[in-house]
Design an enzyme around this catalytic site. Structure first.
Site, PDB file in Angstrom:
ATOM      1  N   ASP A 124      43.137  43.845 -18.959  1.00 38.04           N
ATOM      2  CA  ASP A 124      44.347  44.610 -19.267  1.00 38.04           C
ATOM      3  C   ASP A 124      45.556  43.690 -19.400  1.00 38.04           C
ATOM      4  OD1 ASP A 124      44.104  44.201 -16.420  1.00 38.04           O
ATOM      5  OD2 ASP A 124      45.712  45.649 -16.095  1.00 38.04           O
ATOM      6  N   GLU A 143      44.186  45.130 -13.509  1.00 39.40           N
ATOM      7  CA  GLU A 143      44.711  44.077 -12.638  1.00 39.40           C
ATOM      8  C   GLU A 143      46.225  44.171 -12.555  1.00 39.40           C
ATOM      9  OE1 GLU A 143      46.272  40.076 -11.486  1.00 39.40           O
ATOM     10  OE2 GLU A 143      46.700  41.258 -13.270  1.00 39.40           O
TER      11      GLU A 143
END
Ligand code: ZN
Length: 387
Positions: A75, A137
């Site tokens: 991400d 994350e």
């Protein structure tokens, strides 16, 4: 059909998926799965509860212990409101720099690893390389723990390398972060009768001051310790960034809530801070309830990212120092999944291409030079595992 990509081409592919954390990362993962599949590499999904996002891990090379896990998050942070000069989801090369969201933080590390899969397979490695790609994350390292739990019994690796941008420096420590929301419920009366009410604002103020006092104590206590000097600042910080409460100047506030975070030195335990906070909160709550039994204080833990602890003679640090030749001590101020891998029993280090200064910013870029340094590093790793 077997698919081949240079690291740069692979980076362009990964960046083209808009994996801002609010979106699903499944299209990117499907691409990676099909690519790995084309090389005969099987991969494993570890999904979130509603199946909208997934981690993916895969092993390349022999079924043997002692390999290396390369860890990257899929991400990226949003681009909303940022003045980008180019399409953030397309890699644009200009003057030796590759622009695009995630080029530095941190699709390049994963792109390099993926592009080198054919070389890993050819190298006849004696110990495997495992890829560990996570989701979410950037919003509190939410994805990695379930993947680590899935891997830990099956993958006995000597090292985890978390490829966050460190300019290929060996980073062996960072602080942890504990995010809290505290909600104070008071008791409303006219402020002329303040002794019969409970002001949630006053109670919240005391709790905020507790943060400040704890931080000052920490400064006194650890500022000059040898294990903290590398950190900036060299102590655990406690900070309240948002507070909201009350309705009028002459009413004792019924509600007040605030958000705070504790950024905890890796040598300290965040749960001890939380415990001390709970003890103080319980004291105040008892005082409040003597006036109004309905008064209360609730603490919500929004996130808890463990710090990365400097290991004593850690195998990951040794390996990466041997490959990079970097023997200096580095710590960073940002959080990573490294502490989660350590909690899973793995020796872990942070080392990857790119500069954190470009991460999260408009016109994020990775220099070609850093891309090449990252490729070099992973090639040398492959060589070591083959020898
Ligand atoms: Zn990152």
């Amino acid at each position: 059909m077997t698919e081949y990509y240079s690291a740069k081409e692979m980076l362009a592919r990964l960046v083209s998926f808009d994996t801002v954390s609010r979106n699903s990362n499944i299209p990117l993962i499907e691409f990676v799965e099909s690519y790995l599949n084309s090389h005969g590499v099987r991969s494993h999904r570890v999904q979130n509860s509603d199946g909208t996002k997934t981690n993916l891990w895969a092993s390349i090379g022999p079924d043997a212990d002692g390999g290396v896990i390369l860890s990257g998050h899929t991400d990226v942070v949003p681009v909303d409101g940022q003045p980008w000069d180019t399409n953030p989801f397309e890699v644009i090369e200009k003057d030796g720099l590759l622009y695009g969201r995630g080029t530095a933080d941190m699709k390049a590390f994963s792109a390099i690893a993926l592009s080198l899969v054919p070389e890993m397979l050819k190298a006849k490695m004696k110990r495997p390389i495992h890829l560990a790609l996570s989701y979410d994350e950037e919003i509190g390292c939410l994805g990695a723990p379930s993947m680590i739990e899935d891997m830990a019994p099956k993958v006995k690796a000597e090292a985890v390398i978390v490829g966050e941008p460190t300019m290929m420096k060996v980073v062996s420590g960072h602080k942890g972060a504990l995010g809290l929301t505290t909600r104070v419920r008071g008791f409303e009366v006219h402020s002329s009768l303040v002794h019969t009410g409970v002001s949630a604002v006053h109670v919240a103020a005391k709790l905020v001051v507790w943060h400040e006092q704890k931080m000052l104590e920490n400064k006194e206590r650890t500022e000059n310790l040898p294990e903290t000097v590398l950190f900036n600042p060299p102590y655990t910080t406690l900070h309240c960034g948002v507070i909201e409460g009350g309705t009028a100047h002459n009413i004792t506030a019924k509600d007040c809530s605030f958000s705070s975070d504790f950024r905890v030195l890796p040598s300290e335990n965040p749960m001890e801070y939380l415990e001390a906070y709970r003890v103080y909160t319980a004291e105040l709550e008892a005082e409040m309830q003597r006036i109004a039994p309905s008064a209360k204080i609730e603490i919500e833990v929004r996130g808890n990212v463990p710090g990365c602890r400097r290991e004593v003679d850690g195998s990951a640090e040794r390996l990466v120092r041997q490959i990079t030749g970097d023997n200096a001590e580095h710590v960073v101020s940002y959080g990573t999944e490294a502490g989660q891998f350590q909690d899973g029993g793995y020796s872990t280090i942070v080392c990857g291409p790119g500069d954190i200064a470009q991460a999260h910013a408009a016109n994020e870029y990775l220099s070609i030079e850093q891309l090449n340094a990252g490729i070099d590093f992973q090639r040398r790793l492959i060589e070591r595992l083959a020898s």
